[in-house]
Scaffold this motif. Structure first.
Motif, PDB file in Angstrom:
ATOM      1  N   ALA A  10      -0.678  -3.826  -0.763  1.00  0.00           N
ATOM      2  CA  ALA A  10       0.431  -3.862   0.184  1.00  0.00           C
ATOM      3  C   ALA A  10       0.807  -2.430   0.545  1.00  0.00           C
ATOM      4  O   ALA A  10       0.969  -1.579  -0.327  1.00  0.00           O
ATOM      5  N   GLY A  11       0.921  -2.164   1.851  1.00  0.00           N
ATOM      6  CA  GLY A  11       1.140  -0.793   2.292  1.00  0.00           C
ATOM      7  C   GLY A  11      -0.122   0.039   2.172  1.00  0.00           C
ATOM      8  O   GLY A  11      -0.069   1.247   1.941  1.00  0.00           O
ATOM      9  N   GLY A  12      -1.258  -0.605   2.361  1.00  0.00           N
ATOM     10  CA  GLY A  12      -2.550   0.054   2.136  1.00  0.00           C
ATOM     11  C   GLY A  12      -2.926   1.120   3.132  1.00  0.00           C
ATOM     12  O   GLY A  12      -3.959   1.781   2.963  1.00  0.00           O
ATOM     13  N   THR A  13      -2.111   1.339   4.160  1.00  0.00           N
ATOM     14  CA  THR A  13      -2.367   2.427   5.104  1.00  0.00           C
ATOM     15  C   THR A  13      -1.367   3.566   4.927  1.00  0.00           C
ATOM     16  O   THR A  13      -1.416   4.546   5.672  1.00  0.00           O
ATOM     17  N   GLY A  14      -0.457   3.454   3.962  1.00  0.00           N
ATOM     18  CA  GLY A  14       0.578   4.460   3.758  1.00  0.00           C
ATOM     19  C   GLY A  14       0.105   5.633   2.919  1.00  0.00           C
ATOM     20  O   GLY A  14      -1.063   5.713   2.507  1.00  0.00           O
ATOM     21  N   ALA A  15       1.036   6.544   2.635  1.00  0.00           N
ATOM     22  CA  ALA A  15       0.708   7.784   1.929  1.00  0.00           C
ATOM     23  C   ALA A  15       0.094   7.522   0.556  1.00  0.00           C
ATOM     24  O   ALA A  15      -0.874   8.177   0.159  1.00  0.00           O
ATOM     25  N   ALA A  16       0.654   6.584  -0.184  1.00  0.00           N
ATOM     26  CA  ALA A  16       0.084   6.229  -1.488  1.00  0.00           C
ATOM     27  C   ALA A  16      -0.954   5.134  -1.353  1.00  0.00           C
ATOM     28  O   ALA A  16      -2.008   5.168  -2.012  1.00  0.00           O
ATOM     29  N   GLY A  17      -0.681   4.147  -0.503  1.00  0.00           N
ATOM     30  CA  GLY A  17      -1.563   2.991  -0.386  1.00  0.00           C
ATOM     31  C   GLY A  17      -2.976   3.315   0.019  1.00  0.00           C
ATOM     32  O   GLY A  17      -3.928   2.701  -0.479  1.00  0.00           O
ATOM     33  N   ARG A  18      -3.149   4.297   0.899  1.00  0.00           N
ATOM     34  CA  ARG A  18      -4.525   4.612   1.322  1.00  0.00           C
ATOM     35  C   ARG A  18      -5.336   5.197   0.169  1.00  0.00           C
ATOM     36  O   ARG A  18      -6.545   4.980   0.067  1.00  0.00           O
ATOM     37  N   HIS A  19      -4.661   5.937  -0.746  1.00  0.00           N
ATOM     38  CA  HIS A  19      -5.356   6.434  -1.934  1.00  0.00           C
ATOM     39  C   HIS A  19      -5.724   5.275  -2.856  1.00  0.00           C
ATOM     40  O   HIS A  19      -6.793   5.283  -3.487  1.00  0.00           O
ATOM     41  N   VAL A  20      -4.842   4.285  -2.944  1.00  0.00           N
ATOM     42  CA  VAL A  20      -5.130   3.111  -3.772  1.00  0.00           C
ATOM     43  C   VAL A  20      -6.345   2.372  -3.222  1.00  0.00           C
ATOM     44  O   VAL A  20      -7.252   1.974  -3.975  1.00  0.00           O
ATOM     45  N   VAL A  21      -6.399   2.188  -1.908  1.00  0.00           N
ATOM     46  CA  VAL A  21      -7.551   1.520  -1.279  1.00  0.00           C
ATOM     47  C   VAL A  21      -8.837   2.276  -1.599  1.00  0.00           C
ATOM     48  O   VAL A  21      -9.870   1.678  -1.926  1.00  0.00           O
ATOM     49  N   GLU A  22      -8.791   3.612  -1.510  1.00  0.00           N
ATOM     50  CA  GLU A  22      -9.975   4.424  -1.817  1.00  0.00           C
ATOM     51  C   GLU A  22     -10.412   4.220  -3.263  1.00  0.00           C
ATOM     52  O   GLU A  22     -11.615   4.113  -3.551  1.00  0.00           O
ATOM     53  N   GLN A  23      -9.443   4.164  -4.186  1.00  0.00           N
ATOM     54  CA  GLN A  23      -9.781   3.988  -5.595  1.00  0.00           C
ATOM     55  C   GLN A  23     -10.306   2.587  -5.891  1.00  0.00           C
ATOM     56  O   GLN A  23     -11.168   2.414  -6.756  1.00  0.00           O
ATOM     57  N   VAL A  24      -9.792   1.590  -5.183  1.00  0.00           N
ATOM     58  CA  VAL A  24     -10.332   0.237  -5.341  1.00  0.00           C
ATOM     59  C   VAL A  24     -11.814   0.230  -4.973  1.00  0.00           C
ATOM     60  O   VAL A  24     -12.663  -0.314  -5.701  1.00  0.00           O
TER      61      VAL A  24
END
Length: 251
Positions: free
Chosen positions: A6-20
């Protein structure tokens, strides 16, 4: 695993998507730009969560208002939890902030409500409280444009966004802890000092004026209310290492 962010395009979320992706899992981005409104139940959200194993909630709002923060985090958290119950999510992981339970600051009211809703839900859960990201200093400077930057007299332990993202993905793929855990940078810092170092890296001659914020919130920030506890996990990248890596691109 399929992991919704959730919020996967935001400042933190995009890093989370990359790590996934880096860990060989499949990310499912939940964001308005992906056609999903997280503030209310929709068929699109339920379809997106079909066959998803875990949800990482990194959604965020920029506000200093307690009311606006509570409205946003209350709506998003309630929507995600209800959809997770309908679709059989096995692990709900929320990204929160170290010290939000101790420092009475407007934005933190929404994070406290988010945590309360997660703890009271029927879904297996974990809450990760992180300290301020390295990028926070630039955001604080941007709030007071002009020759003098007024920066809060805050003690914090800044942390790499990417390291927080990696840690929260590790939590998401693991067994739900049904508890709150902390993640912080390697050492405590004083926010005005960080601002001066960032301005030097930019070649800026702006002056930094430490500003004690009023009330209990200001006292809490100044007196270490945002520092992690003794059981916190720690990242490796210091603020200076981050600054050397990103340089003037931190504008």
């Amino acid at each position: 695993m399929r992991i919704a962010v959730a919020g996967g395009t935001g400042a933190a979320g995009r890093h989370v998507v990359e790590q996934v992706r880096a860990r060989g899992h499949t990310p499912v981005v939940l964001a308005r730009s992906a056609g999903i409104d997280l503030t209310r139940p929709t068929p699109e959200l339920d379809r997106a969560l079909t066959d998803v194993d875990a949800v990482i909630d990194a959604a965020n709002v920029t506000t200093m208002s307690a009311r606006a923060s509570e409205e946003f985090f209350g709506a998003v958290t309630s929507t995600l939890l209800a959809a997770g119950e309908r679709t059989g999510i096995r692990h709900h992981v929320a990204l929160s902030i170290v010290g939000c339970d101790r420092v009475d600051y407007g934005y933190y009211a929404g994070k406290r409500l988010q945590e309360k809703l997660v703890r009271e839900s029927t879904l297996p859960w974990t809450i990760l409280r992180a300290t301020q990201f390295h990028e926070f200093t630039g955001q604080a400077l941007a709030m007071t444009p002009g020759p003098v930057a007024m920066v809060p007299t805050m003690r914090s332990q800044p942390v790499s966004t990417a390291e927080v993202a990696a840690h929260i993905v590790d939590l998401a793929v693991g067994t739900p802890l049904t508890s709150v855990v902390e993640y912080a940078g390697p050492r405590p810092e004083y926010q005005p000092d960080l601002a001066r170092r960032l301005l030097r890296a930019r070649g800026s001659k702006r002056l930094v004026l430490p500003l004690r914020l009023p009330g209990a919130g200001g006292r809490g920030m100044a007196n270490g209310g945002l520092l992690p506890g003794p059981d916190a996990a720690h990242g490796d990248e210091t603020f200076d290492q981050w600054l050397a890596r990103v340089g003037a691109s931190t504008r």
